[in-house]
Design an enzyme around this catalytic site. Structure first.
Site, PDB file in Angstrom:
ATOM      1  CG  HIS A  95      24.173  80.705  19.263  1.00  0.00           C
ATOM      2  ND1 HIS A  95      24.443  82.026  19.555  1.00  0.00           N
ATOM      3  CD2 HIS A  95      22.923  80.709  18.743  1.00  0.00           C
ATOM      4  CE1 HIS A  95      23.416  82.780  19.238  1.00  0.00           C
ATOM      5  NE2 HIS A  95      22.483  82.009  18.734  1.00  0.00           N
ATOM      6  NE  ARG A 134      16.639  83.499  21.690  1.00  0.00           N
ATOM      7  CZ  ARG A 134      17.329  84.051  20.697  1.00  0.00           C
ATOM      8  NH1 ARG A 134      18.257  83.364  20.066  1.00  0.00           N
ATOM      9  NH2 ARG A 134      17.072  85.275  20.307  1.00  0.00           N
TER      10      ARG A 134
HETATM   11  C1  SIN Z   1      19.113  76.553  18.653  1.00  0.00           C
HETATM   12  O1  SIN Z   1      17.901  76.453  18.390  1.00  0.00           O
HETATM   13  O2  SIN Z   1      19.793  75.564  18.906  1.00  0.00           O
HETATM   14  C2  SIN Z   1      19.767  77.886  18.668  1.00  0.00           C
HETATM   15  C3  SIN Z   1      18.820  78.970  18.326  1.00  0.00           C
HETATM   16  C4  SIN Z   1      19.494  80.303  18.165  1.00  0.00           C
HETATM   17  O3  SIN Z   1      20.190  80.531  17.184  1.00  0.00           O
HETATM   18  O4  SIN Z   1      19.327  81.121  19.071  1.00  0.00           O
END
Ligand code: SIN
Length: 275
Positions: A251, A266
């Site tokens: 990601h 998260r």
């Molecule tokens: C994000 O904030 O879009 C991703 C964060 C991460 O790297 O987990």
């Protein structure tokens, strides 16, 4: 099993899921449908989910034990806040899989948007299965059986250098998390499907190659993972939730909104030994 959820595929990976309010008391059947969808699509997007931090953690726990990020454990436990603003510019704009310097890197992540910039701040995911499957069979068989050394400090040494207690954190990490070898090609523990298991944050080198060979091959493979054909991109709205499988995706948080504010919460679920 009666299918009440709808999964609409977005790209080579990723699906928008509708027909569910994640604050409801979810049956085991619904959790199993989400779990199956995740295996198939690797990243799932749910819109308009009004989840508190506790609800996000509770949802993640339906999929496994909580993973606590060891670098940030002084400040956060099951729930991590990722906030960027004019004093803390966006910093996660490198494709990566999380914490692959651990013997058991996290399995799943649940990222929920609390504040989003007016424009920008998207997240991209790449499919590490597709990256592997896009290589020729001959090349694949050369990679099968290779291993790479991963190190948490490859990434965190730079971060700790800016922290007040950074020297102590660095020592702690040297002792607790020495570099570790993982297979370069990983088979997913549930689907058996193979993927490239390397990233720019934590993968140090390909074992057994000299430095030039390792650097060149790693760069080629990392670019393969980053090809737009293997990616999906999410435009966040407040209340959007993304759930993804850290085993077979990478990601990238697009850093195009400074100095605006973006705030995410998260939760994560443990993974297993890589094989
Ligand atoms: C994000 O904030 O879009 C991703 C964060 C991460 O790297 O987990």
């Amino acid at each position: 099993m009666g299918k009440s959820l709808r999964f609409e595929r977005v790209a080579v990976l990723g699906a928008e899921v509708t027909g569910i309010d994640l604050t409801d008391d979810l049956s085991n059947e619904l959790i199993a449908e989400i779990d199956e969808g995740l295996l198939e699509h690797r990243v799932l997007f749910f819109r308009d989910q009004d989840l508190s931090g506790d609800q996000l953690v509770a949802l993640s726990r339906r999929f496994g034990e909580s993973f606590v990020q060891p670098a940030l454990a002084d400040r956060f436990q099951e729930l991590l806040i990722i906030e960027t603003n004019k004093n803390r510019p966006p910093y996660l704009n490198t494709f990566h899989q999380d914490m692959t310097g651990l013997p058991e890197p996290p399995g799943l992540h649940f990222l929920h948007a609390l504040v989003v910039p007016e424009g920008g701040g998207d997240t991209m995911w790449s499919c590490n299965y597709a990256a592997y499957e896009g290589l020729s069979e001959r090349f694949q068989s050369m990679l099968d059986g290779m291993t790479c050394t991963h190190s948490l400090l490859k990434y965190y040494a730079r971060i700790f250098a800016r922290w007040e207690n950074g020297e102590q954190k660095k020592k702690e990490f040297e002792e607790r998390f020495p570099p570790i070898s993982h297979p370069l090609v990983r088979a997913h523990p549930r689907t058996g499907r193979k993927s490239l298991f390397i990233n720019r944050f934590f993968t140090d080198r390909i074992d057994g190659l000299n430095a030039d060979e390792s650097d060149a091959l790693l760069e080629f493979l990392l670019r393969q993972i980053e090809r737009p054909e293997f990616c999906v991109r999410l435009r966040w709205r407040v209340g959007t939730l993304a759930i993804w499988d850290n085993r077979c995706t990478s990601h990238y948080a697009v850093a195009d909104y400074f100095p605006q504010r973006r705030k995410m919460q998260r939760a994560s679920v443990e993974g297993e030994r890589v094989s």
